[in-house]
Write a protein that holds these residues in place. Structure first.
Motif, mmCIF file in Angstrom:
data_model
loop_
_atom_site.group_PDB
_atom_site.id
_atom_site.type_symbol
_atom_site.label_atom_id
_atom_site.label_comp_id
_atom_site.label_asym_id
_atom_site.label_seq_id
_atom_site.Cartn_x
_atom_site.Cartn_y
_atom_site.Cartn_z
ATOM 1 N N GLN A 137 14.486 -12.661 -18.730
ATOM 2 C CA GLN A 137 14.270 -14.109 -18.693
ATOM 3 C C GLN A 137 14.837 -14.726 -17.416
ATOM 4 O O GLN A 137 14.159 -15.551 -16.803
ATOM 5 C CB GLN A 137 14.816 -14.789 -19.951
ATOM 6 C CG GLN A 137 13.861 -14.761 -21.149
ATOM 7 C CD GLN A 137 12.435 -15.164 -20.814
ATOM 8 O OE1 GLN A 137 11.512 -14.374 -20.928
ATOM 9 N NE2 GLN A 137 12.238 -16.397 -20.356
ATOM 10 N N LYS A 140 12.254 -14.199 -14.838
ATOM 11 C CA LYS A 140 11.058 -15.025 -15.006
ATOM 12 C C LYS A 140 11.352 -16.485 -14.715
ATOM 13 O O LYS A 140 10.476 -17.226 -14.283
ATOM 14 C CB LYS A 140 10.549 -14.924 -16.458
ATOM 15 C CG LYS A 140 9.916 -13.598 -16.842
ATOM 16 C CD LYS A 140 9.266 -13.778 -18.219
ATOM 17 C CE LYS A 140 8.978 -12.473 -18.903
ATOM 18 N NZ LYS A 140 8.591 -12.688 -20.316
ATOM 19 N N GLN A 141 12.597 -16.915 -14.999
ATOM 20 C CA GLN A 141 12.894 -18.340 -14.883
ATOM 21 C C GLN A 141 13.743 -18.645 -13.647
ATOM 22 O O GLN A 141 13.234 -19.054 -12.614
ATOM 23 C CB GLN A 141 13.638 -18.836 -16.131
ATOM 24 C CG GLN A 141 12.778 -18.748 -17.386
ATOM 25 C CD GLN A 141 13.512 -19.217 -18.619
ATOM 26 O OE1 GLN A 141 14.457 -19.996 -18.528
ATOM 27 N NE2 GLN A 141 13.092 -18.766 -19.782
ATOM 28 N N SER A 142 15.048 -18.388 -13.745
ATOM 29 C CA SER A 142 15.964 -18.857 -12.707
ATOM 30 C C SER A 142 15.643 -18.252 -11.346
ATOM 31 O O SER A 142 15.762 -18.903 -10.324
ATOM 32 C CB SER A 142 17.398 -18.506 -13.080
ATOM 33 O OG SER A 142 17.659 -18.855 -14.399
ATOM 34 N N SER A 144 12.753 -16.912 -10.342
ATOM 35 C CA SER A 144 11.343 -16.866 -9.953
ATOM 36 C C SER A 144 11.025 -17.798 -8.790
ATOM 37 O O SER A 144 9.975 -17.680 -8.173
ATOM 38 C CB SER A 144 10.446 -17.207 -11.139
ATOM 39 O OG SER A 144 10.557 -18.580 -11.442
ATOM 40 N N LEU A 339 -0.478 -21.103 -22.468
ATOM 41 C CA LEU A 339 0.734 -20.289 -22.599
ATOM 42 C C LEU A 339 1.819 -20.825 -21.673
ATOM 43 O O LEU A 339 1.531 -21.316 -20.578
ATOM 44 C CB LEU A 339 0.432 -18.825 -22.263
ATOM 45 C CG LEU A 339 -0.309 -18.032 -23.352
ATOM 46 C CD1 LEU A 339 -0.759 -16.682 -22.816
ATOM 47 C CD2 LEU A 339 0.588 -17.838 -24.572
ATOM 48 N N HIS A 340 3.037 -20.732 -22.126
ATOM 49 C CA HIS A 340 4.187 -21.151 -21.317
ATOM 50 C C HIS A 340 4.333 -20.173 -20.150
ATOM 51 O O HIS A 340 4.549 -18.978 -20.357
ATOM 52 C CB HIS A 340 5.431 -21.127 -22.219
ATOM 53 C CG HIS A 340 6.649 -21.709 -21.585
ATOM 54 N ND1 HIS A 340 7.312 -21.094 -20.563
ATOM 55 C CD2 HIS A 340 7.327 -22.840 -21.845
ATOM 56 C CE1 HIS A 340 8.353 -21.827 -20.227
ATOM 57 N NE2 HIS A 340 8.387 -22.905 -20.989
ATOM 58 N N LEU A 341 4.220 -20.688 -18.941
ATOM 59 C CA LEU A 341 4.098 -19.789 -17.789
ATOM 60 C C LEU A 341 5.397 -19.077 -17.418
ATOM 61 O O LEU A 341 5.382 -18.163 -16.617
ATOM 62 C CB LEU A 341 3.565 -20.560 -16.583
ATOM 63 C CG LEU A 341 2.068 -20.883 -16.672
ATOM 64 C CD1 LEU A 341 1.638 -21.728 -15.490
ATOM 65 C CD2 LEU A 341 1.261 -19.593 -16.719
ATOM 66 N N LEU A 342 6.520 -19.497 -17.973
ATOM 67 C CA LEU A 342 7.761 -18.774 -17.672
ATOM 68 C C LEU A 342 8.064 -17.737 -18.756
ATOM 69 O O LEU A 342 9.025 -17.002 -18.653
ATOM 70 C CB LEU A 342 8.925 -19.748 -17.519
ATOM 71 C CG LEU A 342 8.788 -20.731 -16.359
ATOM 72 C CD1 LEU A 342 9.948 -21.708 -16.346
ATOM 73 C CD2 LEU A 342 8.706 -19.999 -15.034
ATOM 74 N N ILE A 346 2.019 -13.208 -15.834
ATOM 75 C CA ILE A 346 0.899 -13.876 -15.173
ATOM 76 C C ILE A 346 0.273 -13.089 -14.026
ATOM 77 O O ILE A 346 -0.738 -13.493 -13.489
ATOM 78 C CB ILE A 346 1.343 -15.250 -14.614
ATOM 79 C CG1 ILE A 346 2.593 -15.076 -13.751
ATOM 80 C CG2 ILE A 346 1.583 -16.232 -15.738
ATOM 81 C CD1 ILE A 346 2.965 -16.325 -12.992
#
Lengths: 440, 440
Positions: A137, A140-142, A144, A339-342, A346
């Motif tokens: 995560q 994918k999040q912080s 990205s 869909l939530h992109l994080l 993708i």
């Protein structure tokens, strides 16, 4: 109405997952909305470390992944089949999936994420890499928003435990492996761990997320720790290094700016300077170091395996899915566009992996030579002929009748180094080349 | 239609944020949907490190937080006011907020998160603690399924830089501080850093998330590094310790199981065993160690400050908001019930912080005594009278005419230790007690 989990597998990780979900001390409001709907096991009679109503258990795993009452399928049976087929079938039936299965994801992520994207469901894999360490995560999040240059990790606890004990005790590989097996730190068949295959699965997954492209697992170079000797660890120590099994993925420094997918992805033992952040990661601990712009270095450290840490990752993925389903007010499959992109995966193109011959790195090599005059000179000349520039050549002692010589190179093209080694192997004065290792 | 950012501040972090958003190399599809709508600055004439159309800039910050075209307000001006008022006004106007402002969040999180909850907007604070290290979102997501026992961190880069240099160079505090100021690692007024106030803000925020309750900042105990001398660092080294400014929050081990909110929250220099994972975190680096069930130890490491790392955190928060707004198909404020529970702040009660007198820890104290017979005996007796059990009492040398004695205690109640110290200060043979430090 609670979100219903179909749990496939009630082994170490499955039982740990059930324990968290049933633990009344965990008061996060999301956990209270999650309910174990069905648990698929191989045998109904086996004693379990966790107390579940008998009517939840079934040996019919297919029935779980097709059950209309199940919202999220949690796959923790491991192995390639039937895990892969069950995941695909769950997706086809509109279930979201949480899996701890690095082997399946590293090999079949393309078909799995394509299917998930078509079906509008999430497939979450935090537990597949580095157990309880939050890494998927954060990537994918912080992280990205960064351009990642390099991912480098100690991602296999068994080999790190073995190397740590070898270093502490001056012991050789075989003895420590046998003891690790006795203590339960290594499996009866240790191949996947000690030959680096497990680490290769994990770095393939990390590289895919860090560099935003798919990775073909057979293109990941993989070398294990069986050939590491107590002697190498001792010499490395004298030179200021520790030896770790490193999994590395990096963007080729020479690649043009738009070639985001020219990568090196490899697993091999590496001499790490003692001051390096990963050098002090010992025992069964894992750590993953990211280097990117503009964030700089970020390292994530923790337990990479075990029931508790892995279950923590599994449940956090379940929570993540439930949170987004609640926020969007719909538990049925989403359209792909929604869909939530994080959370969703993708990328769809494949990264180009550079062949190892073209990889540039430093090398450490140990030679056993008949103590003939001129052997160091011949080594040096041969390396020079192949553009291999040496940092040091040291005769460090004798072993039986043979002189032991350690060579450390500057940065060299691996292909050149291999050619020089092949020539040197033919030298009359060279009895053996017991170890060839890369140096960071 | 793109999501419009109102950026308050174009200093180091603001410029770094704009750079990421304008960087064509960052291809995450979410970034392409984010647009800088307005930038609030103090002066329009100042040269900027980032190229922005002149008509985006305004000195009217109020107009930004009330602008109906702005979806997300990014507050990176720092300081308490007008930052706090602008954040509250933005929330009242239905804007989501991203802030890097630890001082405002540590002091006013109650009114800010109450307002956000009422308005149905997100307030994201990844950049407020430990710069680019992903720590806020991992706490809310991956680690939220755990029962956290302890959070311990090096969360101030300036003091860690100073202590690292003092240890390497054997130098005293004042000299290194002056040099750090010259090099830009410490501010002209270093109070917030060296007195531990910045670290206190950060541990208050981390404790609140880790333990699920609000923290009153004045209850956080705070002691800085001004009193650390080269001598203490050298003695600590001989005893097997390094000295770090640690921010700690822990659940009282003695608290009953249902007292989730009996906490210790404190910042002070600490002697850390050299083998501790935080002991090798040097220079300006930050690291935060979590201990919880079932995940065990997790440590997150990286750059805790600076334009790039902090901007990375800011933009990841913006992305997180945009991702959820896109997934829910609505950019207007949500109803409170529909907020994504792993992004929103959900706790409202206050934690109870134990007074320092009741905290149990080990101590290191250095005494300068007139070399009278029996002084060690009198120290020992006095500590014993106050239930302070000693691990070691060592006379380590002389300073001028005075004997230098270092005492290390076992775990003791702080109140008892303080009473003993007060008595000892009155002893005829004791000239001075130059340092009293806690030991982990």
């Amino acid at each position: 109405m609670a979100f219903k989990i179909g749990l496939l597998g009630l082994g170490t990780v499955g039982a740990g997952t059930a324990e968290i979900l049933l633990n009344p001390e965990l008061r996060h409001p999301l956990v209270q909305e999650i309910e174990i709907g069905k648990v698929g096991v191989r045998s109904l009679d086996k004693p379990r470390p966790v107390d579940l109503p008998a009517d939840l258990l079934t040996t019919d795993l297919e029935a779980i992944v097709t059950d209309p009452n199940i919202d999220i399928v949690v796959e923790v049976i491991g192995g390639l089949e039937p895990a892969r087929s069950l995941i695909l079938k769950a997706i086809a039936h509109g279930k979201h999936v949480v899996t701890a299965n690095k082997a399946v994801i590293a090999r079949y992520s393309d078909e799995i994420f394509d299917a998930a994207s078509t079906a509008g469901v999430y497939v979450m894999i935090e537990a597949a890499v580095a157990g309880g360490i939050p890494v998927i995560q954060p990537l994918k999040q912080s992280l990205s928003v960064n351009r990642i240059h390099r991912v480098m990790g100690i991602v296999n606890g068994t080999t790190n435990y073995i190397l740590t004990r070898m270093a502490r005790e001056g012991a050789d590989f075989d003895a420590v492996l046998a003891d690790a097996q006795r203590l339960g730190y290594a499996e009866a068949d240790p191949t996947a761990d000690v030959d680096g295959l497990d680490a290769a699965d994990k770095i393939a997954i990390l590289a895919s997320l860090a560099f935003g492209g798919r990775i073909k697992l057979p293109e990941v170079y993989c070398e294990g720790i069986r050939s590491i000797s107590a002697a190498d660890i001792a010499y490395a120590d004298r030179l200021g290094f520790v030896i770790k099994l490193l999994a590395t993925a990096l963007r080729e420094p020479s690649a043009p700016d738009d070639a985001t997918d020219h990568l090196q992805v490899r697993v091999h033992p590496t001499l790490l300077p003692k001051s390096h952040p990963l050098a002090s990661v010992n025992d069964v601990y894992n750590a993953i170091l990211f280097e990117g712009d503009p964030v700089g270095q970020v390292m994530l450290f923790g337990r990479g395996a075990g029931s508790g840490p892995t279950a923590s990752a599994v449940v956090s993925d379940i929570q993540n899915i439930v949170a987004i389903l609640k926020a969007t007010g719909s538990r049925s499959p989403h359209s792909t566009a929604d869909l939530h992109l994080l959370l969703a995966c993708i990328h769809q193109h494949y990264c180009t992996i550079s062949p190892m011959d073209e990889v540039v790195s430093r090398f450490y090599a140990r030679f056993l030579t008949r103590d003939m005059p001129g052997v160091i000179g011949r080594l040096g000349t041969c390396f020079g002929d192949h553009d291999v520039s040496l940092e040091s050549v040291v005769q460090i002692g004798f072993q039986d009748d043979l002189a032991e010589i350690v060579v450390v190179t500057h940065d060299v093209r691996e292909g050149n180094f291999r050619k020089a080694l092949a020539e040197i192997r033919g030298f009359e004065g060279v009895a053996e080349i017991p170890s060839v290792l890369r140096v960071l």
